[in-house]
Design a protein around this motif. Structure first.
Motif, short mmCIF file in Angstrom:
data_model
loop_
_atom_site.label_atom_id
_atom_site.label_comp_id
_atom_site.label_asym_id
_atom_site.label_seq_id
_atom_site.Cartn_x
_atom_site.Cartn_y
_atom_site.Cartn_z
N ALA A 5 -36.74 -37.49 41.86
CA ALA A 5 -36.07 -36.91 42.93
C ALA A 5 -37.03 -36.06 43.65
O ALA A 5 -36.71 -36.09 44.98
CB ALA A 5 -34.62 -35.88 42.22
N VAL A 6 -37.77 -35.36 43.02
CA VAL A 6 -38.74 -34.36 43.95
C VAL A 6 -39.49 -35.34 44.78
O VAL A 6 -39.86 -34.91 46.23
CB VAL A 6 -39.33 -33.55 42.97
N ARG A 7 -40.07 -36.25 44.31
CA ARG A 7 -40.91 -37.06 45.02
C ARG A 7 -39.96 -37.86 46.23
O ARG A 7 -40.78 -38.01 47.37
CB ARG A 7 -41.45 -38.37 44.18
N LEU A 8 -38.97 -37.93 46.17
CA LEU A 8 -37.98 -38.61 47.24
C LEU A 8 -37.35 -37.46 48.10
O LEU A 8 -36.65 -37.54 48.72
CB LEU A 8 -37.13 -39.35 46.80
N GLY A 9 -37.71 -36.19 48.05
CA GLY A 9 -37.31 -35.14 48.81
C GLY A 9 -36.43 -34.21 48.22
O GLY A 9 -35.82 -33.44 49.32
N ALA A 10 -35.99 -34.22 47.03
CA ALA A 10 -35.12 -33.18 46.53
C ALA A 10 -35.45 -31.82 46.97
O ALA A 10 -36.52 -31.38 46.93
CB ALA A 10 -34.89 -33.31 45.16
N THR A 11 -34.27 -31.07 47.29
CA THR A 11 -34.63 -29.43 47.58
C THR A 11 -34.12 -28.75 46.34
O THR A 11 -34.57 -27.54 46.28
CB THR A 11 -34.12 -29.14 48.94
N SER A 12 -33.25 -29.37 45.81
CA SER A 12 -32.83 -28.77 44.36
C SER A 12 -32.77 -29.85 43.30
O SER A 12 -32.36 -30.97 43.60
CB SER A 12 -31.65 -27.87 44.51
N VAL A 13 -32.82 -29.54 41.95
CA VAL A 13 -32.81 -30.36 41.04
C VAL A 13 -31.48 -29.61 39.97
O VAL A 13 -31.71 -28.51 39.98
CB VAL A 13 -34.06 -30.78 40.18
N ARG A 14 -30.99 -30.54 39.54
CA ARG A 14 -30.05 -29.79 38.53
C ARG A 14 -30.42 -30.48 36.91
O ARG A 14 -29.86 -31.49 36.53
CB ARG A 14 -28.49 -30.48 38.79
N VAL A 15 -30.89 -29.39 36.22
CA VAL A 15 -31.52 -29.64 35.09
C VAL A 15 -30.79 -28.82 33.93
O VAL A 15 -30.75 -27.69 33.93
CB VAL A 15 -32.99 -29.48 34.82
N GLY A 16 -30.26 -29.53 33.06
CA GLY A 16 -29.40 -29.24 31.83
C GLY A 16 -30.33 -29.08 30.58
O GLY A 16 -31.01 -28.21 30.08
N SER A 17 -30.11 -30.39 30.01
CA SER A 17 -30.62 -30.63 28.54
C SER A 17 -32.13 -30.19 28.51
O SER A 17 -32.76 -29.77 27.65
CB SER A 17 -30.14 -31.83 28.00
N ALA A 18 -32.84 -30.74 29.44
CA ALA A 18 -34.38 -30.59 29.41
C ALA A 18 -34.87 -29.24 29.27
O ALA A 18 -35.94 -28.67 28.98
CB ALA A 18 -35.00 -31.32 30.35
N LEU A 19 -33.76 -28.22 29.65
CA LEU A 19 -34.26 -26.89 30.09
C LEU A 19 -33.48 -26.06 28.65
O LEU A 19 -34.31 -25.20 27.96
CB LEU A 19 -33.70 -26.30 31.16
N PHE A 20 -32.28 -26.23 28.58
CA PHE A 20 -31.56 -25.84 27.32
C PHE A 20 -31.65 -26.28 26.21
O PHE A 20 -31.41 -25.59 25.34
CB PHE A 20 -30.24 -25.51 27.88
N GLY A 21 -31.95 -27.83 25.88
CA GLY A 21 -31.60 -28.27 24.85
C GLY A 21 -30.30 -29.09 25.01
O GLY A 21 -29.59 -28.66 25.80
N GLY A 22 -29.96 -29.96 24.09
CA GLY A 22 -28.83 -30.66 24.14
C GLY A 22 -27.38 -29.84 24.03
O GLY A 22 -27.49 -28.56 23.67
N ARG A 23 -26.47 -30.48 24.46
CA ARG A 23 -25.24 -29.62 24.67
C ARG A 23 -24.20 -29.93 23.45
O ARG A 23 -24.46 -30.99 22.96
CB ARG A 23 -24.46 -29.95 25.90
#
Ligand SMILES: *Cc1c(COP(=O)(O)O)cnc(C)c1O
Length: 191
Positions: A170-188
């Motif tokens: 997404a960043v490579r294709l121009g994202a200005t924000s990414v929404r990251v859950g599990s990779a940051l916090f761990g599994g839900r």
């Protein structure tokens, strides 16, 4: 680039740890769950609604969120616009696009996006960007690229795209924000 830490379904201790680490932008997909989680810790935090919004929850959403990323139909846009006038609050608005045209998924169809953005503007809403969730099990590249094209031709500068599994693309294709859950916090914890 804004990292939106998706805090849905995460236990309090992980939220506190993320705040202690300096993270200030968070995403939630349910209005009521977000109210419960963020009451008492709202100060200095930017909250983004990234899940579907029902018109009967618009009041609460406009009162709570700094950004609503999931405006995708006329009735909802109208309700948000009316409530912004009523309250004087003005959360930033994104239009969600259903890039994969999946029947079960929220978002305006790509072919209807230009007209919908114009409709929002006609109601006094000023969308600042677009949001999408590509179909599971497909390469996301074409979806992110499509979202970027729709944004460019409508003069929108913000692209909310990319989650734990695909934020680099997404960043490579121009994202200005990414929404990251599990990779940051761990599994839900499942609800
Ligand atoms: C849950 C959710 C995310 C985060 O998903 P992860 O795969 O845990 O990063 C991002 N966007 C939306 C709309 C979500 O509902």
């Amino acid at each position: 680039m804004t990292l939106v830490a998706v805090s849905k379904q995460q236990p309090d201790e992980r939220i506190e740890a993320m705040l202690a680490a300096g993270q200030r932008v968070f995403g939630e997909n349910r209005v009521q769950e977000a109210q419960q989680r963020w009451i008492g810790r709202r100060a200095g935090v930017e909250l983004r609604l990234i899940g579907p919004l029902q018109t009967n929850k618009v009041r609460e959403a406009v009162a709570l969120f700094d950004v609503i990323e999931t405006v995708d139909r006329e009735k909802l846009a109208r309700a948000v616009a009316d409530d912004m006038v009523r309250t004087g609050r003005s959360p930033r608005i994104y239009v969600q696009v259903n890039t994969g045209e999946e029947p079960q998924k929220a978002g305006v169809a790509p072919g209807e996006a230009d007209a919908f953005i114009a409709l929002c503007r006609g109601m006094g809403l000023t969308p600042e960007g677009l949001m999408c969730i590509p179909p599971d099990g497909e390469e996301p590249d074409a979806h992110f690229a499509l979202l970027a094209r729709i944004a460019a031709r409508n003069g929108l500068s913000k692209l909310s795209m990319g989650m734990s599994a695909d934020y680099e693309t997404a960043v490579r294709l121009g994202a200005t924000s990414v929404r990251v859950g599990s990779a940051l916090f761990g599994g839900r914890t499942p609800r």
